[in-house]
Write an enzyme that holds these catalytic residues in place. Sequence first.
Site: not given
Length: 274
Positions: A95, A225, A254
């Site tokens: 991320s 995601d 995610h």
Amino acid sequence: MPTITTKDGVEIFYKDWGKGQPIVFSHGWPLSADDWDAQMLFFLNNGFRVIAHDRRGHGRSSQVADGHDMDHYADDLAALTAHLDLKDAVHVGHSTGGGEVVHYIARHGESRVAKAAILSAVPPLMVQTPANPGGLPKDVFDGFQAQLAAGRSQFYREIAAGPFYGYNRPGAKPSEAVIENWWRQGMMGGAKAHYDGIVAFSQTDFTEDLKKITVPVLVMHGDDDQIVPYEDSAPLSAKLLKNGTLKTYKGFPHGMPTTEAATINADLLAFIRS
């Protein structure tokens, strides 16, 4: 606790376990090095040296008011790799950490880097602009900041219990332990770092960084995601990289390094050993 002090006086906490080729993990917003538990143990047991730090303002690192931007994140990572004198390192970022890894390599060069992997990562650019029409409107991220300022404990609980791990999908089986661990990590950090970090991960354009990188990079992303939408991230990053490989995971959320650790770890290991 092992820490380094950056040139602007920030103490950065890190873990450094084992011997062998180093793998350096950069975590997502607003978490800590603890989010890599499943990967750290797996790669340690497979003969690697594993290192993970808490980003400034996060986890056990200094809760400073300033420097919550990608330049400082990359420089802090460079300070850590220099302090440990890492060579032939593999950098893995999830991320926001994926953006940190990309910016670090482009900004500080590849002399210490063998390969990289970015998972569910924010590059090339999350926010919608005329040049990035597929991005998310700035209002979305302004809303994140407003919710954090109004009460981040509730906000963090809702993220973890909902879109981060796909627990809001029909048929999902939420893990209370996973939700509580996400909340715990988030609440360990500083509100100012997390507030500013929303701008850092959403408005930093990594396009030129991606173009500079020549080492092999594995781009791993789930097509479900809900935090970093797939279409405007992974495929675009893979195209911009000189030596990028895209691996798409059908239905993965995610937070796939946690919920799908067995699959992610096996694929990372194969990439590193290839």
